[in-house]
Design a protein around this motif. Structure first.
Motif, PDB file in Angstrom:
ATOM      1  N   SER A  59       2.821   4.204  21.179  1.00 35.83           N
ATOM      2  CA  SER A  59       2.433   4.890  19.946  1.00 35.83           C
ATOM      3  C   SER A  59       3.525   4.733  18.895  1.00 35.83           C
ATOM      4  CB  SER A  59       2.132   6.364  20.218  1.00 35.83           C
ATOM      5  OG  SER A  59       3.286   7.038  20.693  1.00 35.83           O
ATOM      6  N   ASP A  60       3.130   4.837  17.632  1.00 39.42           N
ATOM      7  CA  ASP A  60       4.045   4.642  16.514  1.00 39.42           C
ATOM      8  C   ASP A  60       4.203   5.944  15.738  1.00 39.42           C
ATOM      9  OD1 ASP A  60       4.643   1.723  16.593  1.00 39.42           O
ATOM     10  OD2 ASP A  60       2.468   1.577  16.371  1.00 39.42           O
ATOM     11  N   TRP A  61       5.436   6.162  15.246  1.00 36.09           N
ATOM     12  CA  TRP A  61       5.792   7.395  14.555  1.00 36.09           C
ATOM     13  C   TRP A  61       6.669   7.065  13.364  1.00 36.09           C
ATOM     14  CZ3 TRP A  61       3.787  12.039  16.332  1.00 36.09           C
ATOM     15  CH2 TRP A  61       3.105  11.938  17.555  1.00 36.09           C
ATOM     16  N   PHE A  62       6.701   7.986  12.412  1.00 44.20           N
ATOM     17  CA  PHE A  62       7.515   7.777  11.223  1.00 44.20           C
ATOM     18  C   PHE A  62       8.315   9.040  10.946  1.00 44.20           C
ATOM     19  CE2 PHE A  62       8.217   7.482   6.563  1.00 44.20           C
ATOM     20  CZ  PHE A  62       8.868   6.253   6.542  1.00 44.20           C
ATOM     21  N   TRP A 122      -2.888  -2.268   8.470  1.00 45.25           N
ATOM     22  CA  TRP A 122      -1.858  -1.545   7.741  1.00 45.25           C
ATOM     23  C   TRP A 122      -1.542  -0.230   8.458  1.00 45.25           C
ATOM     24  CZ3 TRP A 122       0.703  -3.112   3.341  1.00 45.25           C
ATOM     25  CH2 TRP A 122       0.199  -4.237   2.681  1.00 45.25           C
ATOM     26  N   PRO A 123      -0.312   0.224   8.347  1.00 49.25           N
ATOM     27  CA  PRO A 123      -0.006   1.541   8.894  1.00 49.25           C
ATOM     28  C   PRO A 123      -0.545   2.644   7.994  1.00 49.25           C
ATOM     29  CG  PRO A 123       1.939   0.633   7.846  1.00 49.25           C
ATOM     30  CD  PRO A 123       0.889  -0.437   7.792  1.00 49.25           C
ATOM     31  N   GLN A 124      -0.911   3.749   8.605  1.00 46.14           N
ATOM     32  CA  GLN A 124      -1.335   4.939   7.879  1.00 46.14           C
ATOM     33  C   GLN A 124      -0.607   6.122   8.509  1.00 46.14           C
ATOM     34  OE1 GLN A 124      -5.501   6.136   8.147  1.00 46.14           O
ATOM     35  NE2 GLN A 124      -5.517   6.513   5.943  1.00 46.14           N
ATOM     36  N   ILE A 125       0.077   6.914   7.707  1.00 40.32           N
ATOM     37  CA  ILE A 125       1.024   7.907   8.219  1.00 40.32           C
ATOM     38  C   ILE A 125       0.512   9.316   7.934  1.00 40.32           C
ATOM     39  CG2 ILE A 125       3.402   8.746   8.084  1.00 40.32           C
ATOM     40  CD1 ILE A 125       4.227   5.933   7.185  1.00 40.32           C
ATOM     41  N   GLY A 126       0.615  10.189   8.938  1.00 40.02           N
ATOM     42  CA  GLY A 126       0.220  11.584   8.769  1.00 40.02           C
ATOM     43  C   GLY A 126      -1.281  11.761   8.850  1.00 40.02           C
ATOM     44  N   GLU A 127      -1.805  12.738   8.137  1.00 46.07           N
ATOM     45  CA  GLU A 127      -3.244  13.016   8.110  1.00 46.07           C
ATOM     46  C   GLU A 127      -3.946  11.993   7.218  1.00 46.07           C
ATOM     47  OE1 GLU A 127      -6.368  16.492   6.622  1.00 46.07           O
ATOM     48  OE2 GLU A 127      -4.205  16.884   6.635  1.00 46.07           O
ATOM     49  N   MET A 145       1.924   7.672  13.177  1.00 43.63           N
ATOM     50  CA  MET A 145       1.561   6.501  12.377  1.00 43.63           C
ATOM     51  C   MET A 145       0.460   5.744  13.113  1.00 43.63           C
ATOM     52  SD  MET A 145       4.126   3.692  10.674  1.00 43.63           S
ATOM     53  CE  MET A 145       4.151   2.368  11.880  1.00 43.63           C
ATOM     54  N   ARG A 146      -0.695   5.617  12.470  1.00 47.42           N
ATOM     55  CA  ARG A 146      -1.826   4.870  13.020  1.00 47.42           C
ATOM     56  C   ARG A 146      -1.937   3.523  12.304  1.00 47.42           C
ATOM     57  NH1 ARG A 146      -3.136   9.993  11.653  1.00 47.42           N
ATOM     58  NH2 ARG A 146      -3.845  11.437  13.278  1.00 47.42           N
ATOM     59  N   TRP A 147      -2.841   2.689  12.809  1.00 45.99           N
ATOM     60  CA  TRP A 147      -3.088   1.394  12.181  1.00 45.99           C
ATOM     61  C   TRP A 147      -4.553   1.297  11.783  1.00 45.99           C
ATOM     62  CZ3 TRP A 147       0.707  -2.048  10.941  1.00 45.99           C
ATOM     63  CH2 TRP A 147       1.975  -1.777  11.473  1.00 45.99           C
ATOM     64  N   ALA A 148      -4.816   0.835  10.557  1.00 46.24           N
ATOM     65  CA  ALA A 148      -6.169   0.657  10.058  1.00 46.24           C
ATOM     66  C   ALA A 148      -6.198  -0.565   9.152  1.00 46.24           C
ATOM     67  CB  ALA A 148      -6.636   1.898   9.283  1.00 46.24           C
ATOM     68  N   ASP A 149      -7.080  -1.509   9.453  1.00 48.22           N
ATOM     69  CA  ASP A 149      -7.206  -2.727   8.640  1.00 48.22           C
ATOM     70  C   ASP A 149      -5.902  -3.502   8.546  1.00 48.22           C
ATOM     71  OD1 ASP A 149      -9.866  -1.958   8.107  1.00 48.22           O
ATOM     72  OD2 ASP A 149      -9.209  -0.750   6.391  1.00 48.22           O
ATOM     73  N   ARG A 207       0.843  -1.189   0.000  1.00 43.18           N
ATOM     74  CA  ARG A 207       0.000   0.000   0.000  1.00 43.18           C
ATOM     75  C   ARG A 207       0.879   1.239   0.000  1.00 43.18           C
ATOM     76  NH1 ARG A 207      -5.071  -0.242   4.294  1.00 43.18           N
ATOM     77  NH2 ARG A 207      -6.245  -1.948   3.290  1.00 43.18           N
ATOM     78  N   ILE A 208       0.416   2.273  -0.677  1.00 43.05           N
ATOM     79  CA  ILE A 208       1.026   3.592  -0.527  1.00 43.05           C
ATOM     80  C   ILE A 208       0.436   4.218   0.727  1.00 43.05           C
ATOM     81  CG2 ILE A 208       1.244   5.895  -1.540  1.00 43.05           C
ATOM     82  CD1 ILE A 208       1.130   4.566  -4.295  1.00 43.05           C
TER      83      ILE A 208
END
Length: 509
Positions: free
Chosen positions: A249-252, A276-281, A270-274, A224-225
């Motif tokens: 908590s996770d950060w990038f 996968w990581p999701q970074i930023g807004e 960095m959050r997690w959804a499904d 994933r991008i």
């Protein structure tokens, strides 16, 4: 109300950052290319305020090869890990191979580097020690050396990172992914039974951050991008590091290419959804975009400056970690006894071109408006001997003193690639000691000035010059002393500098 930090957290040239947490402390390293000492080591307690505490590589191997400036070569994107109580750096030299060095403390001393894999074009390595005792290395490829790129390779290595013990395999071929080009900078992790490879694609200034995952280190990997520029001004955003905090908590950390100001470092949640990581807004489809402000990840534990120290009074013997040369240094280049000044012995270079001059002592150009001042004394009798303050990149400009048959002149000179230095200003100096000043504005336009020591107004020289990036790096600010080709060693003279004062965006640095 939550306390916010601002991006970039490091607004200067710290290319290709990698970072880890050990206990309550965070450590970061960055590419250094031909600079020596290289492999800067930074320390933080809050992921926002960073201190430059060491350089892991006193000189770049092979030593003779890097006795001359090799712009664009040397230390490319490194990785930093902590394994069995030891800190480990793995870095690539695209012309020689993949190297390893270790230390019990990241402040040093670090071991001598050894070559794990010899070869051209192997770049951006990152090790992983697996749960079953086996170890792996992921790396990318430089098309300029290997003739291939846009792919990621995994190879099994021994746990001591001394030798390869398996056959390399391509685990991701970017040519098979629609729209992908220049896939590089991989970082390899394992969490919750998944192997994760974080890697950017699309080019340093125009690309995005991708995450790959697989249940096997050998793949197959889905992707994933997870971070892209979108409508923001943060181009790239390019490679970096996944770091967690003690509270979970996770950060990038990633970089943005700002041209003459270099590759500056941003911090994103960095959050997690499904899964996968999701970074930023958050955006649609699991993607994210960079933010310029965010609540602090941890209570502030630094001085709030977000800018490592740059001033130097030269009151301590030896060179501070903030300084680097353009090639592997020799002992005769400088004397820094700790008496408030550094003495640079005038060196010769074949073309009298400061881009070829290894003995230029530099720091990164800050990403915000900055003013640099220093006092310089030219101690030389040979006409043509010169010393000064330089803004160095693919082009350069400098202000300083030059010995002439009639005395000492203050000069402003500029050089573009392939051409000699052009004289933009030259006038007799009132003395062989002057104060010099370099002021760089938000657009990278530089104004050079001089004055008699501590007296009178600054004399601005008539031509403004643009800061220009170097080869894979931002522009640099440096001190130098140079003698004409053929000058006997005993007649080369020297430049005496100090102190160096730096103000960044109105704050002392």
């Amino acid at each position: 109300m939550a306390t916010l930090y601002s991006n970039p957290v490091l607004d200067a040239d710290w290319p290709d950052p990698d970072a880890i947490r050990v206990g309550d402390e965070f450590w970061m390293i960055a590419s250094s290319f031909n600079r020596a000492p290289g492999l800067p080591v930074l320390h933080s307690r809050d992921l926002v305020t960073w201190e430059h505490v060491a350089n892991a590589l006193p000189a770049v191997p092979p030593m003779d090869h890097y006795a001359l400036p090799r712009h664009g070569s040397g230390v490319w994107a490194p990785s930093l890990r902590h394994h069995d109580g030891v800190f480990v750096i793995v870095y690539p030299d695209p012309d020689h191979g993949i190297y390893v060095l270790t230390a019990p403390d990241p402040r040093g001393p670090w071991s001598e580097p050894w070559c794990l894999i010899r070869g051209r074009g192997l770049i951006d390595p990152c090790p992983l020690w697996d749960d079953d005792g086996r170890s792996y290395l992921v790396h990318g490829w430089a098309g300029s050396r290997a003739g291939t790129k846009n792919r990621l390779t995994v190879v099994e290595v021994d746990p001591g990172l001394r030798q390869v013990v398996g056959s390399p395999r391509t685990v991701v071929d970017g040519d098979e992914l629609p729209g992908f080009c220049t896939l590089e900078g991989p970082k390899l992790y394992k969490r919750d039974g998944w192997y994760w490879i974080f890697a950017p694609a699309g080019g340093v200034a125009t690309g995005w951050q991708t995450v790959f995952r697989s249940r096997s280190v050998w793949g197959p990997y889905e992707h994933r991008i997870v971070l892209e520029q979108d409508t923001t001004a943060v181009n790239g955003p390019h490679q970096g590091a996944w770091v967690d905090t003690p509270d979970g908590s996770d950060w990038f950390l990633h970089f943005q290419d700002r041209g003459a100001f270099g590759r500056v470092v941003h911090l994103q949640l960095m959050r997690w959804a499904d899964g996968w990581p999701q970074i930023g807004e958050p955006l649609a489809d699991g993607r994210g975009r960079p933010v310029l402000e965010h609540p602090l990840p941890l209570p502030a534990r630094g001085d709030g400056q977000q800018e490592p120290a740059r001033d130097d009074t030269f009151a301590t013997p030896g060179l501070a970690v903030r300084w680097h040369w353009q090639a592997n240094p020799r002992p005769e280049w400088s004397e820094a006894p700790g008496d408030g000044a550094i003495r640079l012995r005038a060196q010769v270079s074949a073309r009298a071109d400061l881009r070829d001059h290894g003995a230029v002592l530099c720091q990164q150009l800050p990403g915000q408006p900055s003013t640099w001042t220093t006092r310089v004394t030219l101690q030389a009798d040979t006409p043509g001997t010169r010393c000064g303050l330089v803004l160095l990149g693919r082009e350069y400009a400098w202000v300083g003193l030059v010995r002439t048959p009639l005395g000492v002149d203050v000069v402003l000179r500029r050089s573009v690639p392939g051409g000699p230095e052009d004289s933009l200003a030259q006038t007799p100096a009132p003395d062989a000691t002057l104060d010099l000043r370099l002021a760089v504005d938000a657009d990278g336009t530089a104004t050079f000035s001089w004055r008699a020591p501590d007296t009178g107004p600054w004399q601005d020289l008539p031509a403004a010059c643009a800061a220009v990036e170097g080869h894979w790096i931002g522009a640099e600010v440096g001190l130098f002393a140079a003698a004409p080709l053929g000058t006997p060693v005993g007649k080369r003279g020297r430049g005496v500098f100090g102190p160096v004062r730096v103000t960044v965006a109105g704050k002392d640095a």
